[in-house]
Design a protein around this motif. Structure first.
Motif, PDB file in Angstrom:
ATOM      1  N   ASP A 268      -3.560  -3.482   5.848  1.00  0.00           N
ATOM      2  CA  ASP A 268      -2.335  -3.003   6.484  1.00  0.00           C
ATOM      3  C   ASP A 268      -2.078  -1.527   6.233  1.00  0.00           C
ATOM      4  OD1 ASP A 268      -1.820  -3.483   3.787  1.00  0.00           O
ATOM      5  OD2 ASP A 268       0.316  -3.836   4.140  1.00  0.00           O
ATOM      6  N   SER A 269      -2.895  -0.916   5.394  1.00  0.00           N
ATOM      7  CA  SER A 269      -2.758   0.503   5.103  1.00  0.00           C
ATOM      8  C   SER A 269      -3.209   1.326   6.304  1.00  0.00           C
ATOM      9  CB  SER A 269      -3.586   0.824   3.859  1.00  0.00           C
ATOM     10  OG  SER A 269      -4.108   2.111   3.895  1.00  0.00           O
TER      11      SER A 269
ATOM     12  N   SER B  32       0.802  -1.215   0.000  1.00  0.00           N
ATOM     13  CA  SER B  32       0.000   0.000   0.000  1.00  0.00           C
ATOM     14  C   SER B  32       0.843   1.277   0.000  1.00  0.00           C
ATOM     15  CB  SER B  32      -0.975  -0.005   1.180  1.00  0.00           C
ATOM     16  OG  SER B  32      -0.270  -0.075   2.396  1.00  0.00           O
ATOM     17  N   ALA B  33       1.984   1.274   0.675  1.00  0.00           N
ATOM     18  CA  ALA B  33       2.812   2.487   0.719  1.00  0.00           C
ATOM     19  C   ALA B  33       3.301   2.875  -0.676  1.00  0.00           C
ATOM     20  CB  ALA B  33       3.996   2.281   1.662  1.00  0.00           C
ATOM     21  N   THR B  34       3.783   1.919  -1.420  1.00  0.00           N
ATOM     22  CA  THR B  34       4.255   2.199  -2.784  1.00  0.00           C
ATOM     23  C   THR B  34       3.084   2.539  -3.695  1.00  0.00           C
ATOM     24  OG1 THR B  34       6.128   0.720  -2.478  1.00  0.00           O
ATOM     25  CG2 THR B  34       5.540   1.259  -4.742  1.00  0.00           C
TER      26      THR B  34
ATOM     27  N   ASP C 200      -5.027  11.131   1.797  1.00  0.00           N
ATOM     28  CA  ASP C 200      -4.638  11.224   0.403  1.00  0.00           C
ATOM     29  C   ASP C 200      -5.315  10.142  -0.427  1.00  0.00           C
ATOM     30  OD1 ASP C 200      -3.097  12.259  -1.779  1.00  0.00           O
ATOM     31  OD2 ASP C 200      -1.806  10.510  -1.584  1.00  0.00           O
ATOM     32  N   ILE C 201      -5.435   8.945   0.123  1.00  0.00           N
ATOM     33  CA  ILE C 201      -6.047   7.850  -0.606  1.00  0.00           C
ATOM     34  C   ILE C 201      -7.537   8.084  -0.736  1.00  0.00           C
ATOM     35  CG2 ILE C 201      -6.456   5.365  -0.613  1.00  0.00           C
ATOM     36  CD1 ILE C 201      -3.535   6.491  -1.145  1.00  0.00           C
ATOM     37  N   GLU C 202      -8.176   8.452   0.359  1.00  0.00           N
ATOM     38  CA  GLU C 202      -9.591   8.765   0.269  1.00  0.00           C
ATOM     39  C   GLU C 202      -9.794   9.910  -0.706  1.00  0.00           C
ATOM     40  OE1 GLU C 202     -10.527   7.332   4.779  1.00  0.00           O
ATOM     41  OE2 GLU C 202     -11.529   9.124   4.052  1.00  0.00           O
ATOM     42  N   GLY C 203      -8.844  10.852  -0.716  1.00  0.00           N
ATOM     43  CA  GLY C 203      -8.912  11.957  -1.659  1.00  0.00           C
ATOM     44  C   GLY C 203      -8.831  11.480  -3.093  1.00  0.00           C
TER      45      GLY C 203
ATOM     46  N   GLN D 226      -7.826  -1.643  -4.239  1.00  0.00           N
ATOM     47  CA  GLN D 226      -7.725  -2.672  -3.202  1.00  0.00           C
ATOM     48  C   GLN D 226      -6.398  -2.584  -2.470  1.00  0.00           C
ATOM     49  OE1 GLN D 226      -8.421  -6.110  -5.651  1.00  0.00           O
ATOM     50  NE2 GLN D 226     -10.566  -6.262  -5.028  1.00  0.00           N
ATOM     51  N   THR D 227      -5.335  -2.315  -3.192  1.00  0.00           N
ATOM     52  CA  THR D 227      -4.009  -2.254  -2.587  1.00  0.00           C
ATOM     53  C   THR D 227      -3.875  -1.034  -1.682  1.00  0.00           C
ATOM     54  OG1 THR D 227      -3.050  -3.399  -4.495  1.00  0.00           O
ATOM     55  CG2 THR D 227      -1.530  -2.211  -3.052  1.00  0.00           C
ATOM     56  N   ILE D 228      -4.312   0.120  -2.142  1.00  0.00           N
ATOM     57  CA  ILE D 228      -4.151   1.310  -1.310  1.00  0.00           C
ATOM     58  C   ILE D 228      -5.108   1.319  -0.126  1.00  0.00           C
ATOM     59  CG2 ILE D 228      -3.132   2.715  -3.122  1.00  0.00           C
ATOM     60  CD1 ILE D 228      -5.779   4.021  -3.619  1.00  0.00           C
TER      61      ILE D 228
END
Length: 109
Positions: free
Chosen positions: A55-56, A10-12, A61-64, A49-51
């Motif tokens: 474990d994320s 998820s970080a990458t 930023d992701i929700e954005g 799914q990954t972001i």
């Protein structure tokens, strides 16, 4: 990419999410062929799914990113007669069918 994204984590995925989305969006909204469009939609699902994996850390930023992409598609759907309405609906369906966590983001927005 479908195999690589979960492996890198998820970080990458978060780091490159917007750039990946812009590339995938082009392949969905202006596909060279139906197979390319199908793969781009599937990769979009894997990216989401990954972001949003367990474990994320749940970054704004992701929700954005998810919200921005869905808002863009909803804006396009305000003119359903336009040629991009059908791809916009496909993207929204791909997003909504991806994860429970993402469904909550959409429902609350």
């Amino acid at each position: 990419m479908d195999v690589c994204l979960p492996v890198y984590g998820s970080a990458t995925a978060r780091k490159f999410a917007r750039k990946l989305w812009n590339t995938l969006k082009l392949e969905i909204f202006q596909p060279t062929d139906p197979l390319t469009e199908e793969y781009a939609l599937k990769t979009t699902q894997v990216l989401i799914q990954t972001i949003h994996s367990e474990d994320s850390q749940g970054s704004d930023d992701i929700e954005g990113l998810a919200k921005e992409a869905s808002d863009e598609c909803i804006h396009i759907l305000k003119e359903p007669e336009k040629s991009q309405a059908k791809p916009a609906m496909k993207v929204l369906c791909a997003f909504v069918s991806t994860t429970r966590k993402l469904n909550i983001v959409y429902r609350d927005s």
